[in-house]
Design an enzyme around this catalytic site. Structure first.
Site, PDB file in Angstrom:
ATOM      1  CB  SER A   1      -1.033  -0.077   1.296  1.00  0.00           C
ATOM      2  OG  SER A   1      -1.304   1.228   1.557  1.00  0.00           O
TER       3      SER A   1
ATOM      4  CE1 TYR B   1      -3.625  -2.086   5.450  1.00  0.00           C
ATOM      5  CE2 TYR B   1      -2.870  -0.072   4.650  1.00  0.00           C
ATOM      6  CZ  TYR B   1      -3.329  -1.196   4.511  1.00  0.00           C
ATOM      7  OH  TYR B   1      -3.658  -1.667   3.357  1.00  0.00           O
TER       8      TYR B   1
END
Length: 260
Positions: free
Chosen positions: A147, A160
């Protein structure tokens, strides 16, 4: 013209989280390019539905139930099934991921462990377990779905971002170490992509408008726009590309000061 450079004919690919979202789009792309697919899903219902859908579309897809966050024994069970069926793989796509969104001060140790185990540990362990099978391929490939949160802060939560940064770095190190085995390792860093996972985020109109304002293309991405890159990275045409992290982000990372 050598068209073999631009397809995945006969390639055997293991795709985790291949029943929905980006994973499902990758499976679709790979199938259309001639690959044989083995998908792993946490739920029997999703797995059965996906295999049935592909059968209706004229494709044979194999799969197994497996929760990638449950540690090495669970992963080993999946690898054992693939070993019995195929004896090798050409492609591993580490696509499974999850997030718990909240301020860092509110995270419990269990929350952090869940995110890290699902996003990093499972991919790391699966790479290790799949290594002997990838070595049997003349052109082994690993594609990690990370990501942009692994490159800069996008407000997605500390664990994350850490997990995706670790995944990106894992790809670089493995690419160097396993080059001798002709295994290429690359990572894709998507920005917001139109999947079920972002529905809650973009339901907030202010947040959604902010995302669009920071994205030069003024839209969120489509799963197939990530899948196209995943497929290319596994093709013979990409045979000298390894250790890279490529963003699929509509220009988001390049934007800097936002111009409206």
């Amino acid at each position: 013209m050598n068209t073999d450079r631009w397809n995945l004919n006969g390639k055997k690919a293991l795709v985790t989280g291949g029943t929905r979202g980006i994973g499902k789009a990758i499976v679709a792309e790979f199938l259309q390019l001639g690959a044989d697919i083995f998908i792993v899903s946490r739920t029997e219902k999703n797995l059965a539905a996906a295999i049935s859908d592909w059968k209706t579309a004229g494709f044979t897809v194999q799969g197994a139930i497996g929760d990638m966050s449950q540690g090495k024994n669970e992963l080993q069970r999946v690898i054992d099934i693939i070993t019995r069926q195929w004896g090798m793989i050409d492609i591993l796509v580490n696509n499974v991921g999850s997030n718990i969104r909240k301020p860092f001060i509110e995270y419990t140790p269990e929350d952090i462990q869940t995110v890290m185990q699902t996003n990093v540990d499972s991919a790391l362990e699966l790479c290790q377990l799949a290594y002997p099978l990838l070595c049997k391929s003349s052109q082994g490939n690993i594609v990690n779905i990370a990501s942009v949160a692994g490159l800069i802060d996008v407000g997605s939560g500390v664990p994350y971002g850490m997990s995706k940064a670790a995944m990106i770095q894992m790809g670089k190190h493995l690419a160097v170490e396993w080059a001798k085995n002709n295994i290429r390792v690359n990572t894709i860093a998507p920005w917001y992509i139109d999947t079920d996972l972002i529905k809650a985020v973009i339901a907030n109109q202010d947040k959604y408008q902010s995302i669009l304002a920071h994205t030069p293309f003024r839209r969120i991405g489509k799963p197939e726009e990530v899948a196209g890159l995943a497929a290319f990275l596994c093709m013979p045409a990409a045979s000298y590309i390894t250790g890279q992290c490529i963003a699929v982000d509509g220009g988001f990372l390049a934007n800097g000061l936002v111009h409206h």
